[in-house]
Design a protein around this motif. Structure first.
Motif, PDB file in Angstrom:
ATOM      1  N   UNK A  30      -3.559  -5.748   5.351  1.00 35.26           N
ATOM      2  CA  UNK A  30      -2.993  -4.433   5.024  1.00 35.26           C
ATOM      3  C   UNK A  30      -2.006  -3.988   6.109  1.00 35.26           C
ATOM      4  N   UNK A  31      -2.364  -4.243   7.367  1.00 37.09           N
ATOM      5  CA  UNK A  31      -1.458  -3.878   8.468  1.00 37.09           C
ATOM      6  C   UNK A  31      -0.127  -4.600   8.367  1.00 37.09           C
ATOM      7  N   UNK A  32      -0.177  -5.883   7.999  1.00 34.42           N
ATOM      8  CA  UNK A  32       1.063  -6.654   7.850  1.00 34.42           C
ATOM      9  C   UNK A  32       1.917  -6.093   6.716  1.00 34.42           C
ATOM     10  N   UNK A  33       1.276  -5.744   5.581  1.00 34.43           N
ATOM     11  CA  UNK A  33       2.016  -5.191   4.433  1.00 34.43           C
ATOM     12  C   UNK A  33       2.695  -3.874   4.826  1.00 34.43           C
ATOM     13  N   UNK A  34       1.947  -3.013   5.525  1.00 29.87           N
ATOM     14  CA  UNK A  34       2.516  -1.715   5.938  1.00 29.87           C
ATOM     15  C   UNK A  34       3.686  -1.921   6.891  1.00 29.87           C
ATOM     16  N   UNK A  35       3.491  -2.797   7.875  1.00 30.04           N
ATOM     17  CA  UNK A  35       4.572  -3.066   8.836  1.00 30.04           C
ATOM     18  C   UNK A  35       5.799  -3.630   8.131  1.00 30.04           C
ATOM     19  N   UNK A  36       5.577  -4.555   7.216  1.00 26.94           N
ATOM     20  CA  UNK A  36       6.672  -5.185   6.459  1.00 26.94           C
ATOM     21  C   UNK A  36       7.454  -4.131   5.675  1.00 26.94           C
ATOM     22  N   UNK A  37       6.740  -3.236   4.968  1.00 24.99           N
ATOM     23  CA  UNK A  37       7.398  -2.213   4.158  1.00 24.99           C
ATOM     24  C   UNK A  37       8.185  -1.235   5.042  1.00 24.99           C
ATOM     25  N   UNK A  38       7.551  -0.781   6.136  1.00 27.97           N
ATOM     26  CA  UNK A  38       8.215   0.174   7.030  1.00 27.97           C
ATOM     27  C   UNK A  38       9.437  -0.463   7.677  1.00 27.97           C
ATOM     28  N   UNK A  39       9.271  -1.715   8.131  1.00 37.70           N
ATOM     29  CA  UNK A  39      10.389  -2.391   8.790  1.00 37.70           C
ATOM     30  C   UNK A  39      11.560  -2.594   7.832  1.00 37.70           C
ATOM     31  N   UNK A  40      11.245  -2.907   6.568  1.00 33.90           N
ATOM     32  CA  UNK A  40      12.316  -3.129   5.586  1.00 33.90           C
ATOM     33  C   UNK A  40      13.060  -1.836   5.266  1.00 33.90           C
ATOM     34  N   UNK A  41      12.323  -0.720   5.232  1.00 31.05           N
ATOM     35  CA  UNK A  41      12.939   0.549   4.837  1.00 31.05           C
ATOM     36  C   UNK A  41      13.574   1.301   6.001  1.00 31.05           C
TER      37      UNK A  41
END
Length: 269
Positions: A30-41
């Motif tokens: 879940x932490x990786x998914x959140x980081x990925x989404x935030x970093x992309x946006x």
């Protein structure tokens, strides 16, 4: 009598204590998914390169909804299943024979060492030339990818048998077959399961490699096809599906490994 509900913090602590490995595994995912989404946006990296979880989710909803991805999943699953099962059916008995019979070891040792040192990717053009670009060539690549890991690990298991156990069996007049059945085979089971786990990972790599180079259906083809058109959401969807399949398969094998830990308590996992 009024039932007292645990506080959210206590519920979380109980969940963590009950299955610590799954808890931290899910937390990391879940932490990786959140980081990925935030970093992309936030522009840390370009969405056009690795997409974003929300885009991957939309692509998954679309392709699963209209059914376009199911033939690719079915093709990759079939190639993996047949190639991997054949590698187990041949690799485990061969590894046992090489480890148990000295002359069989001499016969196959050099041949297997040479084939194992050859990258499977280098053989794919030759395999395609012989078997074509259909189902058979993918099965052969998957077989070769998993086969050597299974054979070598099984062979190592037989070689690591405690000699004192064999000597005890023989001192009581036990036959060679009895020693194999009651000592060698149980002692080798944990190694065989480790070989199956390693071989499963390599078989997945074999599926991707074969479908990248010569296929018109399969998840590897799906990734390569949409990569050409820079549709990174679908590229990442294919990669995520391979990852999920690998995790589920690894967990199933790990459960089986723990079942046989008692047979070799000195093995450290």
């Amino acid at each position: 009598m009024i039932a007292v509900r645990p506080a959210p913090g206590q519920w979380l602590a109980r969940l963590r204590a009950g299955n610590e490995r799954v808890f931290y595994g899910v937390a990391g995912f879940v932490g990786l998914i959140v980081f990925w989404e935030v970093a992309a946006n936030t522009g840390i990296f370009r969405k056009s390169l690795v997409s974003a979880p929300s885009s991957v989710w939309r692509a998954a909803v679309t392709d699963f909804g209209n059914g376009t991805i199911w033939p690719h999943i079915a093709a990759s699953t079939g190639e993996f299943a047949v190639g991997f099962l054949v590698s187990l059916a041949i690799g485990i008995p061969l590894g046992l024979a090489i480890g148990w019979f000295r002359r069989v070891d001499y016969f196959f040792n050099g041949l297997l060492a040479g084939l194992n040192a050859t990258p499977n990717v280098a053989l794919i053009p030759l395999i395609v030339l012989i078997a074509g670009i259909g189902f058979e060539s993918k099965v052969i690549v998957v077989f070769l990818s998993a086969f050597f890991a299974v054979v070598v690990t099984t062979f190592t298991g037989v070689q690591s048998i405690a000699r004192r156990h064999l000597e005890i069996t023989r001192s009581f007049g036990g036959s060679r077959w009895l020693a194999f059945r009651t000592v060698a085979l149980p002692s080798t089971i944990p190694y065989i399961l480790s070989g199956i786990r390693i071989g499963a990972g390599r078989a997945l790599v074999g599926v991707v490699s074969a479908e990248f180079l010569s296929a018109n259906v399969g998840l590897g083809y799906y990734i390569g096809f949409f990569g050409v058109f820079l549709d990174t959401a679908r590229v990442m969807l294919g990669i995520v599906l391979f990852g999920i399949f690998g995790v589920v398969l690894g967990e199933v094998i790990r459960v089986a490994e723990h079942r046989y830990d008692v047979w070799r308590p000195e093995l450290h996992r």
